[in-house]
Scaffold this motif. Structure first.
Motif, PDB file in Angstrom:
ATOM      1  N   PHE A 482       0.836  -1.193   0.000  1.00 21.80           N
ATOM      2  CA  PHE A 482       0.000   0.000   0.000  1.00 21.80           C
ATOM      3  C   PHE A 482       0.874   1.248   0.000  1.00 21.80           C
ATOM      4  O   PHE A 482       1.911   1.311   0.658  1.00 21.80           O
ATOM      5  CB  PHE A 482      -0.925   0.023   1.221  1.00 21.80           C
ATOM      6  CG  PHE A 482      -1.959  -1.056   1.220  1.00 21.80           C
ATOM      7  CD1 PHE A 482      -3.038  -1.000   0.361  1.00 21.80           C
ATOM      8  CD2 PHE A 482      -1.846  -2.151   2.066  1.00 21.80           C
ATOM      9  CE1 PHE A 482      -3.993  -1.996   0.356  1.00 21.80           C
ATOM     10  CE2 PHE A 482      -2.791  -3.152   2.060  1.00 21.80           C
ATOM     11  CZ  PHE A 482      -3.871  -3.076   1.196  1.00 21.80           C
ATOM     12  N   GLN A 483       0.417   2.262  -0.712  1.00 18.49           N
ATOM     13  CA  GLN A 483       1.162   3.504  -0.800  1.00 18.49           C
ATOM     14  C   GLN A 483       0.829   4.418   0.375  1.00 18.49           C
ATOM     15  O   GLN A 483      -0.333   4.640   0.688  1.00 18.49           O
ATOM     16  CB  GLN A 483       0.831   4.206  -2.109  1.00 18.49           C
ATOM     17  CG  GLN A 483       1.154   3.374  -3.335  1.00 18.49           C
ATOM     18  CD  GLN A 483       0.622   4.010  -4.590  1.00 18.49           C
ATOM     19  OE1 GLN A 483       0.484   5.219  -4.667  1.00 18.49           O
ATOM     20  NE2 GLN A 483       0.319   3.203  -5.585  1.00 18.49           N
ATOM     21  N   VAL A 484       1.871   4.937   1.005  1.00 22.01           N
ATOM     22  CA  VAL A 484       1.701   5.852   2.136  1.00 22.01           C
ATOM     23  C   VAL A 484       2.483   7.125   1.824  1.00 22.01           C
ATOM     24  O   VAL A 484       3.705   7.147   1.938  1.00 22.01           O
ATOM     25  CB  VAL A 484       2.210   5.219   3.443  1.00 22.01           C
ATOM     26  CG1 VAL A 484       1.987   6.179   4.606  1.00 22.01           C
ATOM     27  CG2 VAL A 484       1.520   3.882   3.705  1.00 22.01           C
ATOM     28  N   PRO A 485       1.810   8.192   1.431  1.00 21.67           N
ATOM     29  CA  PRO A 485       2.513   9.432   1.105  1.00 21.67           C
ATOM     30  C   PRO A 485       2.897  10.205   2.362  1.00 21.67           C
ATOM     31  O   PRO A 485       2.027  10.542   3.185  1.00 21.67           O
ATOM     32  CB  PRO A 485       1.482  10.212   0.281  1.00 21.67           C
ATOM     33  CG  PRO A 485       0.167   9.700   0.741  1.00 21.67           C
ATOM     34  CD  PRO A 485       0.361   8.273   1.157  1.00 21.67           C
ATOM     35  N   PRO A 486       4.178  10.503   2.557  1.00 22.84           N
ATOM     36  CA  PRO A 486       4.585  11.256   3.747  1.00 22.84           C
ATOM     37  C   PRO A 486       3.851  12.584   3.893  1.00 22.84           C
ATOM     38  O   PRO A 486       3.476  12.962   5.002  1.00 22.84           O
ATOM     39  CB  PRO A 486       6.093  11.478   3.504  1.00 22.84           C
ATOM     40  CG  PRO A 486       6.506  10.335   2.639  1.00 22.84           C
ATOM     41  CD  PRO A 486       5.334  10.087   1.737  1.00 22.84           C
ATOM     42  N   ALA A 487       3.635  13.281   2.777  1.00 26.56           N
ATOM     43  CA  ALA A 487       2.984  14.592   2.855  1.00 26.56           C
ATOM     44  C   ALA A 487       1.586  14.490   3.443  1.00 26.56           C
ATOM     45  O   ALA A 487       1.145  15.381   4.181  1.00 26.56           O
ATOM     46  CB  ALA A 487       2.922  15.229   1.470  1.00 26.56           C
ATOM     47  N   GLU A 488       0.882  13.411   3.145  1.00 31.21           N
ATOM     48  CA  GLU A 488      -0.466  13.248   3.679  1.00 31.21           C
ATOM     49  C   GLU A 488      -0.425  13.032   5.196  1.00 31.21           C
ATOM     50  O   GLU A 488      -1.211  13.635   5.945  1.00 31.21           O
ATOM     51  CB  GLU A 488      -1.171  12.079   3.001  1.00 31.21           C
ATOM     52  CG  GLU A 488      -2.613  11.899   3.460  1.00 31.21           C
ATOM     53  CD  GLU A 488      -3.294  10.711   2.789  1.00 31.21           C
ATOM     54  OE1 GLU A 488      -2.642  10.050   1.971  1.00 31.21           O
ATOM     55  OE2 GLU A 488      -4.461  10.454   3.113  1.00 31.21           O
ATOM     56  N   LEU A 489       0.508  12.181   5.647  1.00 31.00           N
ATOM     57  CA  LEU A 489       0.626  11.950   7.084  1.00 31.00           C
ATOM     58  C   LEU A 489       1.072  13.222   7.806  1.00 31.00           C
ATOM     59  O   LEU A 489       0.606  13.518   8.916  1.00 31.00           O
ATOM     60  CB  LEU A 489       1.616  10.816   7.364  1.00 31.00           C
ATOM     61  CG  LEU A 489       1.258   9.429   6.811  1.00 31.00           C
ATOM     62  CD1 LEU A 489       2.201   8.383   7.386  1.00 31.00           C
ATOM     63  CD2 LEU A 489      -0.180   9.052   7.121  1.00 31.00           C
ATOM     64  N   GLU A 490       1.959  13.966   7.173  1.00 29.04           N
ATOM     65  CA  GLU A 490       2.432  15.210   7.781  1.00 29.04           C
ATOM     66  C   GLU A 490       1.296  16.213   7.945  1.00 29.04           C
ATOM     67  O   GLU A 490       1.196  16.908   8.969  1.00 29.04           O
ATOM     68  CB  GLU A 490       3.556  15.795   6.925  1.00 29.04           C
ATOM     69  CG  GLU A 490       4.861  15.003   7.031  1.00 29.04           C
ATOM     70  CD  GLU A 490       5.799  15.229   5.868  1.00 29.04           C
ATOM     71  OE1 GLU A 490       5.461  16.052   4.985  1.00 29.04           O
ATOM     72  OE2 GLU A 490       6.861  14.583   5.822  1.00 29.04           O
ATOM     73  N   SER A 491       0.420  16.260   6.934  1.00 29.00           N
ATOM     74  CA  SER A 491      -0.697  17.216   7.028  1.00 29.00           C
ATOM     75  C   SER A 491      -1.646  16.852   8.158  1.00 29.00           C
ATOM     76  O   SER A 491      -2.216  17.722   8.818  1.00 29.00           O
ATOM     77  CB  SER A 491      -1.457  17.271   5.696  1.00 29.00           C
ATOM     78  OG  SER A 491      -2.109  16.045   5.420  1.00 29.00           O
ATOM     79  N   VAL A 492      -1.829  15.554   8.403  1.00 30.26           N
ATOM     80  CA  VAL A 492      -2.686  15.111   9.510  1.00 30.26           C
ATOM     81  C   VAL A 492      -2.014  15.415  10.845  1.00 30.26           C
ATOM     82  O   VAL A 492      -2.635  15.943  11.779  1.00 30.26           O
ATOM     83  CB  VAL A 492      -2.988  13.606   9.389  1.00 30.26           C
ATOM     84  CG1 VAL A 492      -3.762  13.115  10.617  1.00 30.26           C
ATOM     85  CG2 VAL A 492      -3.795  13.317   8.133  1.00 30.26           C
ATOM     86  N   LEU A 493      -0.718  15.100  10.957  1.00 33.99           N
ATOM     87  CA  LEU A 493       0.004  15.325  12.209  1.00 33.99           C
ATOM     88  C   LEU A 493       0.043  16.797  12.597  1.00 33.99           C
ATOM     89  O   LEU A 493       0.042  17.141  13.785  1.00 33.99           O
ATOM     90  CB  LEU A 493       1.422  14.771  12.095  1.00 33.99           C
ATOM     91  CG  LEU A 493       1.531  13.236  12.154  1.00 33.99           C
ATOM     92  CD1 LEU A 493       2.875  12.768  11.614  1.00 33.99           C
ATOM     93  CD2 LEU A 493       1.320  12.740  13.580  1.00 33.99           C
ATOM     94  N   LEU A 494       0.068  17.657  11.615  1.00 41.19           N
ATOM     95  CA  LEU A 494       0.110  19.091  11.911  1.00 41.19           C
ATOM     96  C   LEU A 494      -1.193  19.623  12.502  1.00 41.19           C
ATOM     97  O   LEU A 494      -1.253  20.759  12.963  1.00 41.19           O
ATOM     98  CB  LEU A 494       0.484  19.877  10.650  1.00 41.19           C
ATOM     99  CG  LEU A 494       1.956  19.793  10.240  1.00 41.19           C
ATOM    100  CD1 LEU A 494       2.187  20.438   8.887  1.00 41.19           C
ATOM    101  CD2 LEU A 494       2.845  20.433  11.300  1.00 41.19           C
ATOM    102  N   THR A 495      -2.246  18.803  12.482  1.00 41.55           N
ATOM    103  CA  THR A 495      -3.494  19.208  13.138  1.00 41.55           C
ATOM    104  C   THR A 495      -3.472  18.878  14.633  1.00 41.55           C
ATOM    105  O   THR A 495      -4.382  19.267  15.358  1.00 41.55           O
ATOM    106  CB  THR A 495      -4.716  18.524  12.485  1.00 41.55           C
ATOM    107  OG1 THR A 495      -4.655  17.106  12.727  1.00 41.55           O
ATOM    108  CG2 THR A 495      -4.758  18.790  10.984  1.00 41.55           C
TER     109      THR A 495
END
Length: 600
Positions: A482-495
């Protein structure tokens, strides 16, 4: 100087312009379906044994298509070219609703069944979906999604079709409907209203119309919808066939790959059916059930991902069941190491007596990712491509172990060094010419003016024309295929209220043969995490918090590191190589508590 263009060793196939449904189901003689007897089993539910034959599948799909187009609730959302979203784990209902939707002339977008409501909402909106097909277990997520989108309950529930546990429509066991699904339209409600005389046709230029929209994370931003046309998929069925062993009447395939993944939809739902091969469907991979199904159904072939081979190399169930019927394990979606493939082969063969054959081989199903290495489909525009580019034939599994094989028919490839493609090199990665739905900027960045698609992977081509994946230039993390984009996780963590900055990298797990996402975070109030114990507690809390925000394959299984500052360039770009070096140092000290190493 002219570029070095590599071609396939296989003869090219003619390209046919027809719909997926017509290609698979059209009769070629008396009593046959797609060139094979209608009485042959097509799909079997592994747990219950309920099955549907090829002839029954035709009847069910045309009936479902009729119901979609004529039921007063769904007819408004099921005009030709409309999009339906399938949000469900594998089941016997999948081929019915998928091909039924195709027969009705609809486009199908396939969503990860582990998605959260926010993730599902993005795909629902971005794909332009109007109807959604889901299981009873998925109803809470779907309802939450519609609420987040601001759709009233009455209107939202008109758009839901439930795929229940009751298999009486396939001659299987009954199951009660859940209270949560009361009042909703069910798949069975659309099967008894009539039947289309024929499917919607997509002949000639219409074969370039989109039929499937799978989502790829790409390298930046949110996931992108990848448009696969009827002709993409029908061409795939032809060009893959030379590299696969002939599927005789004794061939039985076990299907554990998720159907919502391009690997599963192409190689489990479409290709075996085109070859007259039955597929035993399992909802998800479970080591014991996997081995039990092989023994029960005398499975000869299974498509898998490398983490499944990790289990087969070590799990005790391998010794408790008779797996001697298996003669081919085909791994894809992520690179397969030579040593792991050999371990599995040695273990399985050690239980057999006398001369036996077993191949553990791999191919690559390349998602469309932007980078600096290129491949194209010879002579085809963007709508002429298909997801698979390389397959290592079973007879080459030992001789070329670790290779992804040669180019498939009708393909050309380049290995280049620079972003502009002016310097040919022995490195590069083949890929597909796929475009991004509703995202012309991403498409432009992915494809060069002269038609080459940039994949981002680095490969070596040997003197025999076999390719080996050696690295990836893109930042994308792959967890068990499965593909896990770092940018997507980073955007969630920044919340997170206590996180001021963040960066995510991938750690390579030797034990699990996959990559694990690891986050490095900066606390918004550094004075609160001065001690090592405070940092460790905060890291654990962040990882736990993240589990409520994303799908399971995006969990921070590589852990969380609390640091003072995220290293960045003068332009503000995260210097991930610095974080990888930090992870290496942590791993060397044993601070990670994991059998991992930072990806180069």
């Amino acid at each position: 100087m002219a570029p070095q263009i590599y071609t396939s060793p296989y003869p090219s196939f003619p390209i046919h312009s027809t719909s997926v449904f017509t290609r698979l189901f059209a009769s070629r003689g008396s009593g046959d379906i797609g060139g094979f007897s209608g009485s042959l089993k097509a799909f079997v539910d592994a747990d219950s044994g309920a099955s549907i034959t090829r002839a029954e599948l035709v009847q069910l799909t045309l009936s479902f298509a009729y119901g979609l187009k004529n039921h007063p609730t769904t007819s408004l959302f099921a005009t030709r070219g409309s999009t339906v979203l399938i949000f469900s784990p594998n089941s016997l209902a999948w081929p019915v609703v998928l091909f039924g939707s195709v027969a009705a002339g609809l486009r199908c977008t396939l969503a990860n069944s582990a998605y959260t409501s926010a993730e599902l909402a993005f795909q629902y909106n971005d794909s332009g979906a109007r109807l959604i097909l889901t299981t009873e277990d998925g109803l809470s997520v779907v309802r939450e999604m519609f609420a987040e989108l601001g759709l009233g309950k009455e209107e939202a529930e008109k758009r839901i079709i439930v795929l229940g546990q009751d298999l009486r429509w396939a001659g299987g066991p009954s199951a009660p409907a859940s209270p949560a699904s009361k009042g909703l339209l069910r798949m069975e409600d659309l099967l008894n209203r009539g039947k289309l005389d024929q499917e919607e046709k997509f002949e000639g230029s219409n074969a370039h119309e989109t039929v499937y929209i799978c989502y790829s994370s790409g390298t930046t931003g949110k996931p992108k919808g990848v448009e696969t046309t009827h002709q993409n998929m029908t061409t795939l069925l032809d060009i893959v066939s030379p590299a696969f062993p002939p599927m005789t009447g004794d061939t039985v395939m076990l299907g554990i790959l998720p159907f919502y993944h391009i690997y599963g939809i192409a190689k489990l739902v479409h290709f075996p059916f085109s070859q007259g091969c039955p597929v035993i469907i399992q909802t998800r991979f479970d080591p014991v059930k996997f081995c039990a199904a092989i023994q029960k159904y005398r499975v000869t072939l299974s498509l898998i991902v490398p983490p499944v081979l990790v289990v087969l190399a070590r799990h005790p169930a391998v010794d408790e069941y008779d797996l001697s019927s298996v003669n081919l394990l085909f791994s894809g979606a992520a690179p397969l190491g030579r040593s792991l493939a050999q371990q599995v082969k040695d273990r399985l063969l050690s239980k057999r007596k006398g001369p036996t054959k077993l191949a553990v081989t791999q191919g690559i199903v390349c998602p469309p990712l932007s980078s600096s290495h290129m491949l194209r489909f010879a002579g085809y525009g963007l709508t002429e491509t298909s997801p698979t580019t390389h397959v290592l034939a079973a007879e080459d599994a030992d001789r070329k172990m670790g290779s992804i094989g040669p180019l498939l028919p009708n393909l050309e490839a380049r290995l280049v060094e620079d972003d502009e493609g002016k310097i040919d090199a022995a490195e590069g990665q083949p890929g597909e010419l796929w475009g991004y739905l509703n995202n012309p900027v991403a498409t432009k960045n992915s494809i060069t003016p002269d038609g080459w698609f940039k994949t981002g992977d680095v490969a070596i081509r040997d003197k025999d024309g076999y390719y080996y994946i050696v690295d990836r230039r893109k930042e994308l993390i792959k967890y068990k295929g499965f593909q896990v984009p770092p940018a997507e996780l980073e955007s969630v963590l920044l919340t997170h209220p206590d996180i001021a900055d963040v960066a995510v990298i991938g750690l390579e797990s030797v034990k699990e043969a996959t990559e694990l996402p690891r986050a490095y975070v900066v606390h918004a109030h550094p004075e609160k995490v001065k001690s090592a114990a405070a940092k460790a507690e905060f890291a654990r809390s962040v990882a736990k918090w993240m589990e409520s925000k994303v799908a399971r394959h995006k969990f921070l299984r590589g852990g969380v590191g609390v640091i003072d500052i995220i290293p960045k360039s003068a332009a503000g770009k995260i210097l991930r190589r610095n974080l990888r070096e930090l992870a290496k140092q942590e791993a060397a000290r044993g601070d990670l508590g994991l059998d991992v190493k930072a990806r180069l």
